[in-house]
Structures are given as C-alpha cells and as structure tokens.
Scaffold this active site. Structure first.
Site, PDB file in Angstrom:
ATOM      1  N   GLU A 117      68.483  33.281  65.501  1.00 57.34           N
ATOM      2  CA  GLU A 117      68.400  34.713  65.800  1.00 57.34           C
ATOM      3  C   GLU A 117      67.971  34.943  67.256  1.00 57.34           C
ATOM      4  O   GLU A 117      67.112  35.779  67.558  1.00 57.34           O
ATOM      5  CB  GLU A 117      67.439  35.405  64.823  1.00 57.34           C
ATOM      6  CG  GLU A 117      67.890  35.276  63.369  1.00 57.34           C
ATOM      7  CD  GLU A 117      67.071  36.123  62.394  1.00 57.34           C
ATOM      8  OE1 GLU A 117      65.992  36.609  62.795  1.00 57.34           O
ATOM      9  OE2 GLU A 117      67.513  36.302  61.240  1.00 57.34           O
ATOM     10  N   GLU A 264      70.889  32.359  55.688  1.00 59.64           N
ATOM     11  CA  GLU A 264      69.656  32.757  55.008  1.00 59.64           C
ATOM     12  C   GLU A 264      69.925  33.991  54.159  1.00 59.64           C
ATOM     13  O   GLU A 264      70.536  34.946  54.629  1.00 59.64           O
ATOM     14  CB  GLU A 264      68.529  33.100  56.005  1.00 59.64           C
ATOM     15  CG  GLU A 264      68.028  31.947  56.828  1.00 59.64           C
ATOM     16  CD  GLU A 264      66.935  32.376  57.812  1.00 59.64           C
ATOM     17  OE1 GLU A 264      66.341  33.467  57.613  1.00 59.64           O
ATOM     18  OE2 GLU A 264      66.693  31.640  58.775  1.00 59.64           O
TER      19      GLU A 264
END
Length: 499
Positions: A117, A264
């Site tokens: 991220e 995820e």
C-alpha cells in the site's frame, strides 16, 4: 467450548482464461507476543490444507521451514527497504540473490510483493516503486526465474475513487504518473494487480449507507441488490463491487487484460464499543461466505465465472498490533493454533479436513426489533412448519420466557430443517448464524447433535416429545395454542411487518 477446526482449504477449481486455478490463501503476520516456531506454523498450514500463503517479509527461518512443503509463497519487500532497492539495480539484485535464489526451488516462491500500500502509506517512495519492481524483475530474468515468480505490489482499495457504481470508478488521478507505468509493467510481464479489499472498513465508513448483509455476502432480496445504472449489472456484495471497480478503473486507463488477485480480505472477530459489528459471528460469516464465493468459481458480475484468488487476513490474531482492539483480532487461529471460530463452509465443494459444519446454529440477532422477532417466530411455528412444542409452558425450552429465547429455538429448528441452506438463517435480518451452542439446561437446540439430539443425514433434530408429555403432536401441529397463535396471529403479524 472445545473446538475441532473445520478444515479450511483448499479445493482447487478451474478458472476460465486464467493461468492458475482459483484458490484461497492466508496472510501470515508475526506481531504476536508468543509467535509459534516456523516449523509449527508450517505444520498448522499442512494440517489445514492451506496451499498458498503470503509473508510480509523474507524471514529466513520461515522460508527454510516452507521448503519442500509444496506451499506456494508470496514474499515481500518491506516498505523500509523500498527506497534503497528502487534507486539501485545492484541493491535489488543482491536482495533477490539473498532472499530468493538462496531458497528456490525447494521453497516454492510464486510472487514478490514490492512494498505494501505504498501510494497511501508511504507516498514519498511512490516515485521509485515501479523502478524497484523493474529492478527485481530484471534480477529474476537474469536467474531465469521470471516465468515462475511474478512481481507486483499490493494496493489499498482506497486508491479507487467513486467506486460505486463500479462502471464509473477510476484511480485517484494524482497517481496516474505511477499507475500507468505500473500497469504497463504488470501487462508486459504477465503479472497481476494486487488489491487489498476490506468490506468491513467500507461498511464502517459508510455511516449506514451499506447494509451489513451486503458487506457479509448474506443473501439479498432482488430488490435489495445494488444495480449499476450504466451496465445494469446487479451486485449482491461489497467485495465484488470493489473488485469490479478496480477492473473498470484499469479499463479507464486502457488496460483490460491485467487480472486481479486480492492479497488481503477478512473481518475482525472482536472490537471495542465503537466497532459493534466486529464480532465472532460476523467474522465467521464473512470469511465462510468469502471462501465459498471464491472456490465456487462465482466470479464477479463484470467477469462471471472467473474467480478472484484471495488471501484471507490473517492466520493468527496479532496481539502486539497497535490501534483499536479490532486490529488484534483478524486471525483464524490464536498463537496455540486453536481456531478462533469454526468456519461453516457447506456448499463450498470438497473440504479437505474434518467437516464440523453441523456445529452451527441459527439464533436471534442481538438488538433485533422485538416486533420483527415475534413475527418471525410466529411464521416459523406456523407456515414454517417448525415443531415449537418444546416452547410450551412446562416444556424444556419455555424458560426463559422471552421472544429472543423462543425465536432463537424456532430459528435454529427451521435452519436445520432446511439442512442449513443458504438464506435459511435470515428471517428478514433478525437472525444470525453462530458457532456457540445456545442449548441450556434440558433445552437442547435442534443443531446440537452432541447433546442428546438425533442426526438424520447429518442434520440434527430436536429430541422428540410425544402427545402424552407435551399435549400436542409435533408432526401435525395439533396443539390448540400453537395452532391458533402461530398460524392465525403469525400470518397477520408477518404480513403487517414484511408486506
């Protein structure tokens, strides 16, 4: 309660137009005060038939423990190493030599996640992100490993703006100078977009605009489905909508052949007072439905039949993670390898371990409207044809004499009468599935096969009550009280609430 964990994974199913079959894997975080030894971790993975894992680093002991296990591994370049690798080809080559070449082929490394991220958590490293990916890929090419090990980087779904309707979604244009070359890299190397998808956070941040059932993959009435007005595609869950938003965002930049892997996704099993929906039942429901959704090869409305391989976050509860209570409670297991809850995977195909899906129960949802509960109870005991005789005064399940307790018994009886089929524990939103046996005293719930209940074809039935002990025949509802109350009043009240 003693837990025999329902074997998680992994049935492999074919995915149309994909190089690999669809699968479900798990992330392995290590922020535990009592982190198991790597050999113990691998033993747990093998016992649960987990064949795909993602590591957040390249822990050498873990990679050695995974050797010759057959488990496919995504390893990661931590964010704090990204700047160095992104600015030096030699540094990247040394990283690959030390962390990849030293372990393959014994350890089956399938991909390298470069950072995590980065655009949203480490924006100062964004200018070197694609360079880092290129440098690592070049080192793999030099070692003739590029066809076996793909390079990508996980993104938060928050980089997608205006994600509903999906057809209007686009990536935050601030990141176009990074996203365009990044997607070109993925396309040219045959890699995939890594995306982290958390319907829990979407639900929490929506301030009531997203129904809980829509976030949890629960069955919706057709009138409750979200419809994209541009494509007329119907969306029954947040997960699919976010994934399709990413597909549309890529197509907006003229990339239409880059597949998506969700690196995820999950739901916390515990939270503080500000997170009332971080519960064990909701975590169980989300992850069970997610697994079923992926392994049934459902796909998304934009790409039906092409399932999106997904890594559940996460294997262990991480008690050392900072932040709210929920941050510590995303795991499927505690540090001792004891399952936090037992997944209910009926309908997901072959499950390769001990199947304990009969240890699920349908009960009244906490905080449900009492009138709605009463209407649902009356329907179950009337038109639903549930034997509610144990709820009569003087019978084992009369106490506590509350609508919540009586509705829970009736809901569970109907749920198991319908063989725990999808949508049979809903009752217009006032029921929920739990793995905790609600039986108490001499009141044995229908799903409790281990407490004096009877099993027929795997379905638990309530202990029988004959006419001499209960005053009515459970098979034909010849009890005057329940017939009048459940059929006459139930139909009227049900219609008043639901129609």
């Amino acid at each position: 309660m003693g837990l025999v964990f329902l074997g998680l994974f992994l049935m492999v199913v074919s995915a149309t137009a994909a190089d690999e079959a669809a699968f479900v894997g798990v992330n392995i975080g290590t922020a535990l005060s009592d982190m198991p030894d790597p050999t113990q971790v691998v033993a747990l993975l093998k016992a649960q038939q987990i064949r795909h894992v993602r590591l957040y680093d390249t822990d050498q002991a873990m990679l050695r423990a995974l050797a010759n296990s057959g488990i496919r591994v995504i390893v990661s370049v931590p964010n704090d190493q990204l700047l160095g690798i992104g600015q030096s080809n030699a540094t990247a080559a040394n990283w690959v030599s030390r962390n990849i070449l030293a372990h393959v082929p014994a350890t089956n490394i399938s991909a390298i996640a470069v950072g995590s991220e980065v655009l949203t958590t480490l924006p100062n490293a964004a200018p070197v992100l694609v360079s880092a990916m290129n440098f690592i890929h070049s080192a793999l090419v030099a070692a003739n490993l590029d066809s076996h090990i793909k390079v990508s980087t996980p993104h938060s779904s928050s980089i997608i703006l205006d994600s509903f309707p999906p057809s209007q979604a686009f990536f935050n244009r601030t990141w176009d100078p990074v996203m365009v070359p990044l997607l070109k890299f993925l396309q040219s190397t045959g890699s995939f977009l890594m995306l982290n998808v958390y319907p829990y956070y979407d639900y929490m941040q929506a301030n009531g605009a997203i129904p809980l059932d829509y976030a949890l993959f629960r069955p919706l009435l057709p009138t409750k489905e979200a419809v994209d007005p541009n494509t007329l595609l119907h969306y029954t869950n947040v997960f699919d909508a976010v994934v399709d938003a990413a597909y549309f965002a890529m197509s907006y930049l003229n990339f239409t052949n880059v597949p998506i892997t969700v690196t995820e996704s999950g739901w916390p099993s515990k939270g503080d007072s500000s997170e009332p929906d971080a519960t064990m039942d909701n975590a169980n429901t989300y992850n069970s439905n997610l697994i079923r959704h992926i392994l049934n090869n459902t796909g998304t409305p934009k790409h039906p039949g092409i399932a999106v391989s997904t890594y559940i976050y996460e294997l262990y509860n991480e008690d050392l993670r900072p932040g709210p209570i929920s941050e510590k409670n995303w795991g499927l297991f505690d540090a001792n390898g004891v399952p936090v809850y037992i997944l209910h995977l009926t309908g997901s195909g072959t499950v390769l371990a001990n199947d304990t899906t009969n240890q699920t129960y349908c009960v009244a949802r906490e905080g449900a409207d009492k009138k709605m509960l009463q209407a649902a109870l009356d329907w179950a005991c009337g038109p639903g044809k549930v034997d509610c005789s144990p709820l009569l005064q003087g019978q084992p399940c009369y106490e506590p004499d509350t609508v919540v307790a009586h509705a829970s018994y009736a809901f569970d009886a109907y749920y198991h009468r319908m063989v725990m089929g999808d949508g049979t524990c809903n009752f217009n939103g006032v029921a929920t599935i739990t793995t905790t046996d609600p039986s108490h005293g001499s009141c044995i719930f229908p799903g409790s096969g281990g407490r004096n209940g009877t099993f027929i074809n795997g379905t638990a039935l309530a202990p029988s009550f004959n006419s001499t002990t209960s005053g009515c025949s459970p098979q034909f509802f010849q009890c005057e009280y329940f017939y009048m109350h459940s059929v006459l009043f139930g139909v009227v009240l049900w219609a008043a609430v639901y129609l």
